[in-house]
Design a protein around this motif. Structure first.
Motif, PDB file in Angstrom:
ATOM      1  N   ILE B 300     -57.082 -78.318  19.984  1.00 12.76           N
ATOM      2  CA  ILE B 300     -55.698 -78.430  19.412  1.00 12.76           C
ATOM      3  C   ILE B 300     -54.874 -77.368  20.267  1.00 12.76           C
ATOM      4  O   ILE B 300     -53.815 -77.561  20.543  1.00 12.76           O
ATOM      5  N   LEU B 301     -55.501 -76.323  20.562  1.00  8.66           N
ATOM      6  CA  LEU B 301     -54.682 -74.981  20.935  1.00  8.66           C
ATOM      7  C   LEU B 301     -54.757 -75.337  22.589  1.00  8.66           C
ATOM      8  O   LEU B 301     -54.091 -74.289  23.133  1.00  8.66           O
ATOM      9  N   MET B 302     -55.157 -76.235  23.204  1.00  8.11           N
ATOM     10  CA  MET B 302     -55.233 -76.123  24.652  1.00  8.11           C
ATOM     11  C   MET B 302     -53.875 -76.594  25.110  1.00  8.11           C
ATOM     12  O   MET B 302     -53.413 -76.219  26.139  1.00  8.11           O
ATOM     13  N   SER B 303     -53.010 -77.331  24.477  1.00 12.81           N
ATOM     14  CA  SER B 303     -51.909 -77.767  25.009  1.00 12.81           C
ATOM     15  C   SER B 303     -50.842 -76.688  24.973  1.00 12.81           C
ATOM     16  O   SER B 303     -50.955 -75.769  23.884  1.00 12.81           O
ATOM     17  N   LYS B 304     -49.920 -76.585  25.965  1.00 16.41           N
ATOM     18  CA  LYS B 304     -48.958 -75.278  25.942  1.00 16.41           C
ATOM     19  C   LYS B 304     -47.814 -75.416  24.990  1.00 16.41           C
ATOM     20  O   LYS B 304     -47.544 -74.370  24.255  1.00 16.41           O
ATOM     21  N   LYS B 305     -47.480 -76.648  24.395  1.00 18.05           N
ATOM     22  CA  LYS B 305     -46.451 -76.951  23.419  1.00 18.05           C
ATOM     23  C   LYS B 305     -47.364 -76.234  22.062  1.00 18.05           C
ATOM     24  O   LYS B 305     -46.666 -75.766  21.202  1.00 18.05           O
ATOM     25  N   ALA B 306     -48.564 -76.779  21.818  1.00 18.02           N
ATOM     26  CA  ALA B 306     -49.151 -76.675  20.747  1.00 18.02           C
ATOM     27  C   ALA B 306     -49.349 -75.009  20.241  1.00 18.02           C
ATOM     28  O   ALA B 306     -49.168 -74.646  18.996  1.00 18.02           O
ATOM     29  N   ASP B 307     -49.561 -74.382  21.097  1.00 19.09           N
ATOM     30  CA  ASP B 307     -50.009 -73.002  21.057  1.00 19.09           C
ATOM     31  C   ASP B 307     -48.725 -72.187  20.706  1.00 19.09           C
ATOM     32  O   ASP B 307     -48.953 -70.818  20.361  1.00 19.09           O
ATOM     33  N   ARG B 308     -47.743 -72.581  20.786  1.00 18.80           N
ATOM     34  CA  ARG B 308     -46.454 -71.855  20.456  1.00 18.80           C
ATOM     35  C   ARG B 308     -45.767 -72.318  19.048  1.00 18.80           C
ATOM     36  O   ARG B 308     -44.978 -71.663  18.720  1.00 18.80           O
ATOM     37  N   ASN B 309     -46.317 -73.312  18.634  1.00 16.84           N
ATOM     38  CA  ASN B 309     -45.799 -73.892  17.550  1.00 16.84           C
ATOM     39  C   ASN B 309     -46.410 -73.238  16.334  1.00 16.84           C
ATOM     40  O   ASN B 309     -47.766 -73.107  16.251  1.00 16.84           O
ATOM     41  N   ARG B 310     -45.559 -72.789  15.470  1.00 20.55           N
ATOM     42  CA  ARG B 310     -46.076 -71.923  14.265  1.00 20.55           C
ATOM     43  C   ARG B 310     -46.998 -72.644  13.127  1.00 20.55           C
ATOM     44  O   ARG B 310     -47.874 -72.028  12.933  1.00 20.55           O
ATOM     45  N   GLN B 311     -46.454 -74.101  13.131  1.00 17.72           N
ATOM     46  CA  GLN B 311     -47.243 -74.660  11.984  1.00 17.72           C
ATOM     47  C   GLN B 311     -48.454 -75.127  12.542  1.00 17.72           C
ATOM     48  O   GLN B 311     -49.398 -75.008  11.629  1.00 17.72           O
ATOM     49  N   ILE B 312     -48.729 -75.236  13.797  1.00 17.17           N
ATOM     50  CA  ILE B 312     -50.111 -75.523  14.356  1.00 17.17           C
ATOM     51  C   ILE B 312     -50.980 -74.445  14.536  1.00 17.17           C
ATOM     52  O   ILE B 312     -52.101 -74.583  13.844  1.00 17.17           O
ATOM     53  N   VAL B 313     -50.533 -73.364  14.709  1.00 16.60           N
ATOM     54  CA  VAL B 313     -51.277 -72.058  14.490  1.00 16.60           C
ATOM     55  C   VAL B 313     -51.760 -72.059  13.112  1.00 16.60           C
ATOM     56  O   VAL B 313     -52.986 -71.418  12.906  1.00 16.60           O
ATOM     57  N   LYS B 314     -50.894 -72.200  12.378  1.00 19.08           N
ATOM     58  CA  LYS B 314     -51.080 -72.028  10.946  1.00 19.08           C
ATOM     59  C   LYS B 314     -52.203 -72.967  10.422  1.00 19.08           C
ATOM     60  O   LYS B 314     -53.160 -72.316   9.786  1.00 19.08           O
ATOM     61  N   TRP B 315     -52.132 -74.204  10.916  1.00 20.09           N
ATOM     62  CA  TRP B 315     -53.094 -75.046  10.443  1.00 20.09           C
ATOM     63  C   TRP B 315     -54.618 -74.657  11.091  1.00 20.09           C
ATOM     64  O   TRP B 315     -55.536 -75.036  10.482  1.00 20.09           O
TER      65      TRP B 315
END
Lengths: 455, 387
Positions: B300-315
């Motif tokens: 999940i965190l590999m993508s550059k977009k995902a790792d800046r997204n607060r919701q994704i980090v939260k989940w």
């Protein structure tokens, strides 16, 4: 937002961009100094000795070494692991410190990467020559062949090693080379000699420094960096499985993969410190390789040294805790005491105890002492590998095959030879390549300065 | 903007409610299956202790690496590490459950079993508790000092306390390396008294650090969503992601190193550990553990977009809360029961400890300003920006 007063300056003196290029490329245009020629002569001599030893090995076979049925791995494997270990710091510096946004890496990464490439090349000599019939070394490549359907043993850690090291050499060499392209272009544009212009121009790939080129350059650095970061960990982990996947007491330890990686980073950083102190002294680069750079390396060395100490402690404790008589024999009767206790205690003293002197600011500031400690660490790391390789093999499960091991002149010659080859590589690097990454140092020149001197 | 976190009535009621559920679950377990109850107590106490230790290690690491980005919310790891004294008390309570948990603590075990007899000088009840006292006193003293310097820095300013914190962080990390290693041998590895693995301590340490950072990220995000830490931006998220990503790789690496080397060498004393895990219904958990703790965060965190997204980090952090539980479960329970057990005792005990942790955390957080006023890197953190 870089706070110089807390973190220490990155570049000293009031430097302009032009001045940086001038300072760093100066040694390339100057004639080689006397010490350089002397060092080169010594290195060549050592390398010649190595070549003779190699000739003897290939001509008369492995029988010219003192390895035997019990101690089948001797100095060659020790030195192989030692060189691979040293070859780690370059990538560790460049990638890990890049990811951690440690700006002080900029003055140091070039030399560290250069060292990586030479050290890995030295390391690669050993497995090849250890095969005995070196001209059949290509058998290790897994490809459909005419030797019957004969394949390499994919289950063997030795084969994983070959894959890991060749990949590492390829990637770290590319990473180092592409990092140098903008600096080669700088030399091409500055030099007055037509010959140099042609050579450096060729290696600069027609770099013009346009913003589009920089964009691609950065993308490439990140991609190569990302791959190298994985490789830097995998290479030494796999080297450790050469030992740890066996059932030999003292070798079979689940701790080995990270313990080897950390050990490698330790010896590599120590070698970086050795080289940086030499560069700083010999080329008067005090303004670029500042006290705070060496201070930072020293601090990393203390930290890693503590990890090493903890790992040694854990190993000894676990050998007792396991209750396994063979493990206990290896550690308590054949390492801490016994024939090889000198090597064991040399390892502990050099790696876990002496580097603790870096806790004192006075020691970190005194470059002579720091230089000596950095050499001691590399001696200690050599003893660590000796400990692992020789002690476990010399006295294993069967007392009737117990033996001792000491190298012959051929084995010593091979080692001295690789030291010479490494020396030649490093000296050529001093002479022909900018020792500090010009473009990267320019990038951090204004870190922490609120008022820009020039626009 | 509120400079302090206030512990409102609702928060307290929920925490106490959870603690009551936890006590009920433990009492119920104690009456029906005491071994399971004690195992749950150990699991959850270790769970939240390792998170607290992980958070305190994060804090110390920020000092020694001169990291600026985290200065703004450093009160959160400080508050998380205030759970350590509570964990100390619960760990001492294990005294009454030693007989249920540890085979080596059985009366007369050493007489029939030579391996236990060999380990008896180390694994005996008095020394076990002496060590607990030593570990916890060191951790408590040092985390307390770091907290004290941080608060005094708020009042007096200057670099004096910052430099002191740097020094004590080094000492803390140094001591933590030794003490936490031995602690994980004592509490978890000695459950399987015959088994040993020397990467174990490091693996447990990384697990604690990993999940401590994930919990820290989650708490900071939740506080942000409730109106605190307004300056929290995508660069902070990326740094959190980097920690989680890097630690997920490290977790996977250590997991694999231990597993592969034991599997490859196939020495009976060692493989028994995994043999147990591959039979009697544990195998699914073995794989779930890898998926939750390594595969999902890594992918999940590999993508550059995902790792800046607060919701994704939260989940991802929420996934890791479950991941850590499964990881601890599979470390502790195969030594205790033959087949996996899961029911009210497990859920209740976890909720109870979660409530206790939240209460201690909230109480400590409300004691000081949310943002340290005079931290030298504060500005770097408030206006943190990464390309």
């Amino acid at each position: 937002m870089y706070k110089t007063e807390i973190r220490g300056p990155l570049v000293l003196g009031d430097k302009t961009y032009g001045r940086i290029s001038q300072d760093i490329t100066a040694p390339i245009d100057r004639r080689a100094p006397v010490w350089w020629k002397a060092a080169m002569a010594v290195s060549l001599l050592a390398a010649t000795f190595g070549v003779i030893a190699m000739y003897v090995t290939v001509r008369y076979g492995i029988g010219t070494w003192n390895v035997n049925n019990s101690v089948a791995w001797g100095w060659e494997i020790i030195n192989f692991v030692w060189w691979i270990g040293i070859g780690h710091a370059g990538t560790a510096f460049s990638i890990f410190l890049l990811i951690l946004r440690q700006k002080w890496r900029t003055s140091i990464n070039r030399a560290a990467e250069a060292m990586t490439v030479f050290a890995v090349m030295c390391a690669a000599i050993y497995p090849a020559i250890h095969m005995g019939r070196v001209w059949l070394a290509f058998y290790i490549f897994p490809y459909p062949n005419t030797r019957g359907p004969l394949w390499v043993n994919f289950n063997s850690p030795l084969f994983w090693d070959f894959i890991a090291i060749s990949a590492y050499l390829l990637i770290s060499a590319s990473f180092w080379y592409f990092g140098m392209v903008p600096d080669f272009a700088t030399i091409r544009d500055k030099t007055t000699s037509k010959f140099k212009k042609a050579i450096y121009g060729f290696f600069a790939f027609g770099w013009t420094g346009s913003s589009k080129e920089w964009l691609r350059y950065e993308a490439l650095s990140y991609v190569l960096g990302g791959i190298a970061a994985v490789l830097v960990v995998s290479v030494h982990s796999i080297v450790s499985t050469d030992f740890a996947s066996s059932v030999i007491p003292g070798w079979h330890a689940t701790l080995f993969p990270p313990y080897f990686v950390v050990g490698a980073i330790f010896s590599g950083f120590a070698m970086v410190m050795t080289l940086m102190i030499i560069i700083r002294k010999a080329y008067s680069f005090q303004d670029y390789i500042t006290d705070s750079h060496l201070n930072a390396i020293a601090k990393i060395l203390i930290f890693v040294s503590l990890i090493m100490g903890t790992a040694y402690g854990t190993e000894v404790f676990m050998s007792w805790y396991s209750g396994n008589e063979y493990e206990m024999f290896t550690f308590f009767k054949n390492r801490i005491t016994g024939d090889y206790s000198f090597q064991f205690w040399a390892m502990v003293t050099c790696n876990a105890i002496i580097p603790q002197l870096f806790w004192f600011k006075k020691v970190r500031k005194n470059l002579t002492i720091a230089f000596i400690i950095s050499l001691i660490i590399n001696v200690g790391m050599w003893y660590e590998r000796f400990n692992i390789v020789v002690t476990s093999l010399a006295k294993d499960y069967l007392p009737s095959s117990w033996t001792t091991y000491s190298p012959t002149w051929v084995e010593i010659g091979l080692y001295i030879g690789t030291l010479g080859i490494f020396g030649i590589g490093v000296l050529f690097f001093f002479k022909f390549i900018p020792m500090i990454a010009i473009s990267e140092v320019k990038g951090v020149l204004n870190a922490g300065k609120t008022v820009h001197k020039q626009h | 903007m509120e400079t302090k976190f206030t512990l409102n009535q609702r928060y307290k009621i929920i925490c106490f409610g959870l603690i009551i559920i936890g006590i009920a679950a433990f009492v119920y377990g104690y009456l029906t299956n005491p071994t399971e109850a004690w195992a749950n107590l150990l699991l959850n106490n270790y769970y939240f202790l390792s998170i607290a230790i992980g958070a305190s290690f994060f804090m110390a690491l920020q000092y020694i690496t001169q990291s600026g980005w985290s200065a703004m919310f450093k009160r959160v790891p400080e508050a998380m590490s205030s759970f350590i004294p509570v964990a100390a008390i619960v760990m001492l309570l294990i005294f009454f459950g030693m007989d249920h948990l540890y085979h080596w603590a059985h009366h007369g075990a050493a007489e029939t079993d030579p391996v236990i007899a060999h380990k008896a000088p180390y694994l005996n009840i008095p020394f076990f508790f002496i060590r607990i006292v030593i570990y916890f006193s060191l951790w408590m003293v040092l985390t307390h000092l770091l907290r004290k310097f941080s608060i005094q820095e708020d009042l007096e300013g200057g670099l004096k306390y910052f430099e002191k914190s740097e020094l004590y962080s080094k000492i803390y990390i140094f001591l933590l390396g030794f003490t936490f290693s031995l602690a994980s041998f004592d509490w978890i590895m000695s459950l399987d008294v015959h088994w040993f693995s020397n990467i174990f301590a490091l693996k447990m340490f990384v697990t604690g650090f990993y999940h401590g950072v994930a919990m820290l990220a989650l708490i900071v995000i939740l506080l942000h969503e409730r109106g605190h830490y307004k300056e929290l931006n995508s660069s902070h998220m990326m740094d959190f992601s980097r920690y989680i990503f890097m630690l997920s790789i490290l977790w996977g690496y250590f997991f694999f190193a231990q597993f592969m080397l034991i599997w490859f060498s196939n020495i009976p004393e060692e493989t028994i550990y995994y043999a147990k895990m591959w039979n009697n219904g544990w195998k699914a958990l073995f794989y779930v553990n890898i998926v939750l703790n390594w595969f999902l965060p890594f992918m999940i965190l590999m993508s550059k977009k995902a790792d800046r997204n607060r919701q994704i980090v939260k989940w991802v952090a929420i996934i890791l809360i479950f991941g850590q539980w499964i990881d601890m479960y599979i470390h502790i329970f195969p030594a205790i029961t033959i087949t996996p057990v899961f029911g009210f005792i497990e859920i209740g005990a976890f909720l109870g400890f979660a409530g206790l942790f939240a209460l201690v955390f909230g109480y400590t957080l409300s004691k000081a300003a949310m943002i340290p006023a005079n931290h030298p890197y504060l500005e770097e953190s408030l206006y943190h920006h990464v390309e």
